[in-house]
Design a protein around this motif. Structure first.
Motif, PDB file in Angstrom:
ATOM      1  N   LEU A 194      -3.717   4.226   5.122  1.00  0.00           N
ATOM      2  CA  LEU A 194      -4.210   3.409   6.058  1.00  0.00           C
ATOM      3  C   LEU A 194      -5.445   3.118   5.964  1.00  0.00           C
ATOM      4  O   LEU A 194      -6.249   1.421   6.616  1.00  0.00           O
ATOM      5  N   PHE A 195      -6.655   3.138   5.039  1.00  0.00           N
ATOM      6  CA  PHE A 195      -8.029   2.824   4.849  1.00  0.00           C
ATOM      7  C   PHE A 195      -7.513   1.436   4.268  1.00  0.00           C
ATOM      8  O   PHE A 195      -8.314  -0.060   3.979  1.00  0.00           O
ATOM      9  N   LEU A 196      -7.262   1.306   2.895  1.00  0.00           N
ATOM     10  CA  LEU A 196      -6.485   0.408   2.023  1.00  0.00           C
ATOM     11  C   LEU A 196      -6.134  -0.942   2.733  1.00  0.00           C
ATOM     12  O   LEU A 196      -6.692  -1.916   2.870  1.00  0.00           O
ATOM     13  N   SER A 197      -4.848  -0.183   3.192  1.00  0.00           N
ATOM     14  CA  SER A 197      -4.537  -1.674   4.660  1.00  0.00           C
ATOM     15  C   SER A 197      -5.135  -2.264   5.732  1.00  0.00           C
ATOM     16  O   SER A 197      -5.230  -3.044   5.927  1.00  0.00           O
ATOM     17  N   GLY A 198      -5.818  -1.187   6.030  1.00  0.00           N
ATOM     18  CA  GLY A 198      -7.004  -1.779   7.316  1.00  0.00           C
ATOM     19  C   GLY A 198      -7.963  -2.402   6.473  1.00  0.00           C
ATOM     20  O   GLY A 198      -8.132  -3.049   7.319  1.00  0.00           O
ATOM     21  N   ILE A 199      -9.285  -2.497   5.570  1.00  0.00           N
ATOM     22  CA  ILE A 199      -9.740  -3.186   5.683  1.00  0.00           C
ATOM     23  C   ILE A 199      -8.984  -4.665   4.535  1.00  0.00           C
ATOM     24  O   ILE A 199     -10.082  -5.982   4.806  1.00  0.00           O
ATOM     25  N   SER A 200      -7.889  -4.227   4.138  1.00  0.00           N
ATOM     26  CA  SER A 200      -7.337  -5.370   3.482  1.00  0.00           C
ATOM     27  C   SER A 200      -6.583  -6.797   4.314  1.00  0.00           C
ATOM     28  O   SER A 200      -7.322  -7.607   4.372  1.00  0.00           O
ATOM     29  N   CYS A 201      -6.167  -5.793   5.583  1.00  0.00           N
ATOM     30  CA  CYS A 201      -6.060  -6.492   7.290  1.00  0.00           C
ATOM     31  C   CYS A 201      -6.723  -7.441   6.987  1.00  0.00           C
ATOM     32  O   CYS A 201      -6.713  -8.813   7.943  1.00  0.00           O
ATOM     33  N   ALA A 248       0.419  -1.157   0.005  1.00  0.00           N
ATOM     34  CA  ALA A 248       0.023   0.435   0.683  1.00  0.00           C
ATOM     35  C   ALA A 248       0.630   1.307   0.042  1.00  0.00           C
ATOM     36  O   ALA A 248       0.957   1.878  -0.832  1.00  0.00           O
ATOM     37  N   ARG A 249       1.776   1.874   1.030  1.00  0.00           N
ATOM     38  CA  ARG A 249       2.473   2.433   0.680  1.00  0.00           C
ATOM     39  C   ARG A 249       3.655   2.442  -0.535  1.00  0.00           C
ATOM     40  O   ARG A 249       4.057   3.762  -0.727  1.00  0.00           O
ATOM     41  N   TYR A 250       3.534   1.289  -0.938  1.00  0.00           N
ATOM     42  CA  TYR A 250       4.773   1.372  -2.288  1.00  0.00           C
ATOM     43  C   TYR A 250       3.385   1.955  -3.469  1.00  0.00           C
ATOM     44  O   TYR A 250       4.841   3.200  -4.440  1.00  0.00           O
ATOM     45  N   PHE A 251       2.506   1.354  -3.606  1.00  0.00           N
ATOM     46  CA  PHE A 251       1.831   2.503  -4.298  1.00  0.00           C
ATOM     47  C   PHE A 251       0.761   3.434  -3.807  1.00  0.00           C
ATOM     48  O   PHE A 251       0.428   4.746  -5.357  1.00  0.00           O
ATOM     49  N   PHE A 252       0.974   4.062  -2.862  1.00  0.00           N
ATOM     50  CA  PHE A 252      -0.250   5.528  -2.427  1.00  0.00           C
ATOM     51  C   PHE A 252       0.742   5.511  -2.131  1.00  0.00           C
ATOM     52  O   PHE A 252       1.734   5.686  -0.914  1.00  0.00           O
ATOM     53  N   GLN A 253       1.057   7.455  -2.062  1.00  0.00           N
ATOM     54  CA  GLN A 253       1.579   8.519  -1.403  1.00  0.00           C
ATOM     55  C   GLN A 253       0.957   9.231   0.326  1.00  0.00           C
ATOM     56  O   GLN A 253       1.093   8.817   0.890  1.00  0.00           O
ATOM     57  N   SER A 254      -0.187   9.009  -0.068  1.00  0.00           N
ATOM     58  CA  SER A 254      -1.418   9.411   0.592  1.00  0.00           C
ATOM     59  C   SER A 254      -1.379   8.400   1.877  1.00  0.00           C
ATOM     60  O   SER A 254      -1.432   7.561   1.717  1.00  0.00           O
ATOM     61  N   PRO A 255      -1.306   9.172   2.712  1.00  0.00           N
ATOM     62  CA  PRO A 255      -1.388   8.087   4.627  1.00  0.00           C
ATOM     63  C   PRO A 255      -2.667   7.482   4.235  1.00  0.00           C
ATOM     64  O   PRO A 255      -3.162   6.623   4.718  1.00  0.00           O
ATOM     65  N   VAL A 256      -3.995   8.753   4.535  1.00  0.00           N
ATOM     66  CA  VAL A 256      -5.199   8.626   4.237  1.00  0.00           C
ATOM     67  C   VAL A 256      -5.312   6.985   3.557  1.00  0.00           C
ATOM     68  O   VAL A 256      -6.028   5.904   4.224  1.00  0.00           O
ATOM     69  N   LEU A 257      -5.431   6.922   2.668  1.00  0.00           N
ATOM     70  CA  LEU A 257      -5.344   5.808   1.636  1.00  0.00           C
ATOM     71  C   LEU A 257      -4.148   4.416   2.456  1.00  0.00           C
ATOM     72  O   LEU A 257      -5.072   3.234   1.549  1.00  0.00           O
TER      73      LEU A 257
END
Length: 479
Positions: free
Chosen positions: A438-445, A427-436
């Motif tokens: 946090l949101f995408l990683s949280g949902i995926s995890c 998620a950090r590799y593909f997105f720079q926004s910390p909000v994105l």
């Protein structure tokens, strides 16, 4: 019990959402220095309020739960609130003498004077009475009402970095406002009576619970107090931000345990071992099911949590947050062994011994580590102290009871989180926004964890919940 759990869950959700909404706003507006000033004043006042309470908030739940008549309940309530009122007045005097005579408090005397309301009005906290009656609905709805008002007040009266006194007043209102409403409404359930009351019989058990309660809370807040005395307001603000974000989840983790304490107390009193074992097994599984992924997820996403909820000024708090990420597990297990087993069983002395060991370890480690490592040293002391206390709680439980603890649940939960770190990395590799991130990683995890638990490890708690939800959906669709 299902209805009680629902309302206690609602209370937990409100207690989580309130700081999630208010703390990021406050931290962005008043910064680490302002947060540090306010929190040090609150923690200092709470340390006096804790002693003045004499363990009544814990002891009172069991005392009310065991009362089998309205007359006995009114008598017990009157005795306990009278004790709390007297000690609250005494310690308020001591508190105000200290803050007006010790030079350390002089620069921010209005702040500490205002915080003194926490000590003076501490006796109004009567949630222990409602909890003893399993009246969680009133506690939850009242809390929602007061916290909504507090959010509005925050946005209206906290506009700049100089508004930290306003922020303190709003936090105190969110605490004391709850208590005063509860005290007013208590007339529907009991009566205050002064004739025939006997406070002496409560003193011995209350003092043992007091010792435990002081110890539990002291090693939990001692780190923040010592940081304030040994470092500066900014360090306190950074540390508090890290710990506060980690502790957001704790009310939710212990929510089931809180709701079953009255039932546990009655069943232990009636020696109904089968029901006690069932309730404890369910509570332990619930704690592990939530605490492990929350701890690992918090560690992995500490940077994003800090940036999104506190801002760039708090980036230095990331290492501290990663150190304390395991807190939800230790606090959840500590609550399980102490308030769900030792206190309902009357083993207050053993609880005191364990928590006193936590105080000693906290003091030694904080004084040793803070001068060299600052907030990270305080975080380390916090974790080690919680581990010591929880370990001793388990020792005493194991010594006095035959309770089966399924520790394999810990391993299964940890293995279900094995993909969290690569998910966050991608998620950090593909997105720079910390909000994105946090949101995408949280949902995926969360999805990965639930899938592992449901289909690979066959988690019975999750299967039961998912089957109930599926059945309700079927019934709703059929209509």
């Amino acid at each position: 019990m299902n209805r009680n759990y629902f309302y206690n869950l609602l209370l937990s959700v409100v207690n989580i959402l309130f700081p999630i909404i208010t703390f990021p706003y406050a931290s962005h507006i008043i910064g680490p220095d302002g947060i540090g000033k306010v929190q040090h004043a609150i923690f200092f006042a709470e340390s006096f309020a804790l002693i003045a309470a004499l363990g009544i908030p814990v002891y009172g739940i069991s005392a009310i739960a065991k009362s089998n008549s309205n007359a006995k309940r009114s008598k017990t309530f009157s005795e306990l609130i009278l004790i709390h009122g007297i000690t609250g007045l005494i310690f308020s005097v001591v508190y105000f003498l200290i803050i007006t005579t010790v030079p350390f408090f002089k620069p921010h005397l209005p702040l500490y004077t205002t915080a003194g309301l926490i000590v003076l009005l501490g006796f109004t906290s009567v949630d222990w009475f409602y909890s003893g009656l399993a009246k969680f609905k009133l506690i939850a709805l009242r809390s929602v009402f007061i916290k909504l008002i507090s959010v509005v007040l925050l946005f209206v009266f906290v506009k700049s970095s100089s508004d930290f006194l306003n922020y303190l007043c709003i936090l105190i209102f969110s605490l004391v406002g709850n208590n005063i409403i509860s005290l007013i409404l208590i007339r529907k359930h009991t009566r205050l009576r002064l004739k025939g009351i006997k406070i002496k019989k409560h003193l011995r058990p209350v003092l043992f619970v007091l010792g435990s309660n002081i110890a539990i809370n002291m090693y939990a807040i001692w780190d923040t107090l010592l940081l304030g005395f040994l470092t500066n307001d900014k360090t306190v603000g950074l540390y508090f931000a890290a710990v506060k974000l980690v502790k957001f989840s704790i009310p939710f983790i212990i929510s089931l345990g809180v709701s079953i304490i009255p039932s546990l107390t009655l069943n232990m009193h009636n020696k109904n071992k089968a029901e006690v074992d069932r309730l404890l097994a369910e509570s332990f599984q619930f704690i592990i099911f939530l605490a492990i992924p929350i701890a690992i997820g918090t560690f992995s996403l500490a940077r994003e949590f800090i940036l999104v909820l506190s801002g760039n000024e708090f980036l230095a708090a990331i290492p501290t947050m990663q150190v304390v990420a395991i807190l939800p597990l230790f606090i959840g297990l500590g609550h399980f062994f102490s308030l769900q087993i030792l206190v309902p069983s009357g083993l207050n002395k053993q609880m005191f011994y364990a928590t006193f060991a936590g105080v000693v370890s906290s003091l030694v480690l904080n004084f040793s580590l803070i001068p060299f490592f600052g907030s990270v040293g305080s975080a380390t002391a916090n974790i080690v102290s919680e581990f010591v206390v929880t370990g001793l709680f388990y020792y005493y439980v194991n010594k006095h009871f035959e309770i089966h603890i399924n520790w394999y649940l810990l391993l299964k939960a940890a293995l279900s989180c094995i993909l969290f770190i690569p998910i966050v990395y991608l998620a950090r590799y593909f997105f720079q926004s910390p909000v994105l991130v946090l949101f995408l990683s949280g949902i995926s995890c969360a999805l990965i964890y639930l899938l592992f638990q449901r289909f690979f490890f066959k988690n019975q708690f999750l299967i039961k919940i998912s089957d109930q939800l599926f059945l309700k959906f079927q019934n709703f669709a059929a209509k």
